[in-house]
Scaffold this active site. Sequence first.
Site, PDB file in Angstrom:
ATOM      1  N   CYS A 116       3.810  12.064  -2.755  1.00 53.55           N
ATOM      2  CA  CYS A 116       2.583  12.588  -2.154  1.00 53.55           C
ATOM      3  C   CYS A 116       2.192  11.772  -0.932  1.00 53.55           C
ATOM      4  O   CYS A 116       1.611  10.689  -1.054  1.00 53.55           O
ATOM      5  CB  CYS A 116       1.447  12.583  -3.179  1.00 53.55           C
ATOM      6  SG  CYS A 116      -0.102  13.185  -2.500  1.00 53.55           S
ATOM      7  N   CYS A 150      -1.512  11.158  -0.491  1.00 49.91           N
ATOM      8  CA  CYS A 150      -2.068  10.115  -1.376  1.00 49.91           C
ATOM      9  C   CYS A 150      -1.691   8.716  -0.891  1.00 49.91           C
ATOM     10  O   CYS A 150      -2.520   7.815  -0.874  1.00 49.91           O
ATOM     11  CB  CYS A 150      -1.528  10.241  -2.802  1.00 49.91           C
ATOM     12  SG  CYS A 150      -1.412  11.898  -3.446  1.00 49.91           S
ATOM     13  N   ASP A 151      -0.430   8.538  -0.551  1.00 42.20           N
ATOM     14  CA  ASP A 151       0.090   7.177  -0.369  1.00 42.20           C
ATOM     15  C   ASP A 151       0.470   6.825   1.070  1.00 42.20           C
ATOM     16  O   ASP A 151       0.818   5.678   1.343  1.00 42.20           O
ATOM     17  CB  ASP A 151       1.331   6.979  -1.266  1.00 42.20           C
ATOM     18  CG  ASP A 151       0.974   7.133  -2.736  1.00 42.20           C
ATOM     19  OD1 ASP A 151      -0.162   6.775  -3.103  1.00 42.20           O
ATOM     20  OD2 ASP A 151       1.815   7.611  -3.516  1.00 42.20           O
TER      21      ASP A 151
END
Length: 314
Positions: free
Chosen positions: A136, A139-140
């Site tokens: 992701c 997300c990261d």
Amino acid sequence: MAQHKTKCLIIGSGPAGYTAAIYASRANLDPILYQGMQPGGQLTTTTEVENFPGYPKGITGPELMDDLRKQAIRFNADIRTGMVVKVNFEKRPFIAELENGDTVEADTVIIATGATAKYLGLPDEDKYKGMGVSACATCDGFFYRKRTVAVVGGGDTACEEALYLSGIANKVYLIVRKPALRASKIMQKRVLEKENITVLFNCNTVGLFGEDAVEGAKIVENKGTENEQVFDIAIDGFFLAIGHKPNTEVFKPYIELDEAGFIITHNNTTATNIPGIFAAGDVADPRYRQGISAAGSGCRAAIDAERFLMEHEE
Ligand code: NDP
């Protein structure tokens, strides 16, 4: 083998499931929620979550899910552990069977079983999970500011992730196993025109390496041909974008799915093809797949279930 009854059965314990539980509890539906094999869902596998509104300093995935769970319990949601292994959605009340043989009879069902990111299946992906391997970028990605990363895949998700990362990282490799991208033309154009994205066509990743975290990937180009070449690329992050598999196997006999297996919802609501059964979160969302969008659809599903029950009160 116990038999339970509820006005609202929620299957799944990601942000969609817990949010549905908060709303359904507050609407006096006395929901029962079953959390499956991964209580808290996909977010429990991420470290820092910085894009869930309401947490200006960020929060870890497990903490966020724990907060949502506690909030649902505060309103008396009945949260249980167990896997739904079989359903009978032939008629109301619907029946769900747990792996221990228990059954639940439910007037409405909210399916929030999520989706699982696909991985290549390399042992190194497990070894470096959370230490350079992610599925992701949204997300990261932020953790790779001014670094070098690679994205695997040639679809719209991979292009989107590569473009997103190209705004954060210094350099992005897009590793594509075929000689062409599968993504829509506009996404292809954007990727190919982006200066700091290098597309490696006809390439497969066969391994990752690094002392404590990912420092590079081993690539095979033109695998199995006379032009086969093996080389390493130096990277700090390795992002998988080769698709998600929605967790819909159990519901297949009854619920209308798209060709990738995601639940189809109707009329801008969370309604499935069966009146009284609703779907929320990634299980019905091949597109956004964010914690906050999943939570939002969990809220909508609980409201849809409540309205359905009001309209069908015997
Ligand atoms: P897709 O199934 O479209 O693409 C998956 C990609 O991963 C393909 O390029 C595929 O390669 C590659 N792949 C699969 N398995 C492997 C493997 N083992 N090794 C290497 N590569 C592999 O999935 P997406 O998640 O990209 O998209 C899902 C759906 O969501 C699509 O319909 C897409 O259009 C849509 N979407 C739309 C967006 C938008 O409109 N902005 C954004 C994101 C998704 P190959 O081509 O060789 O099969």
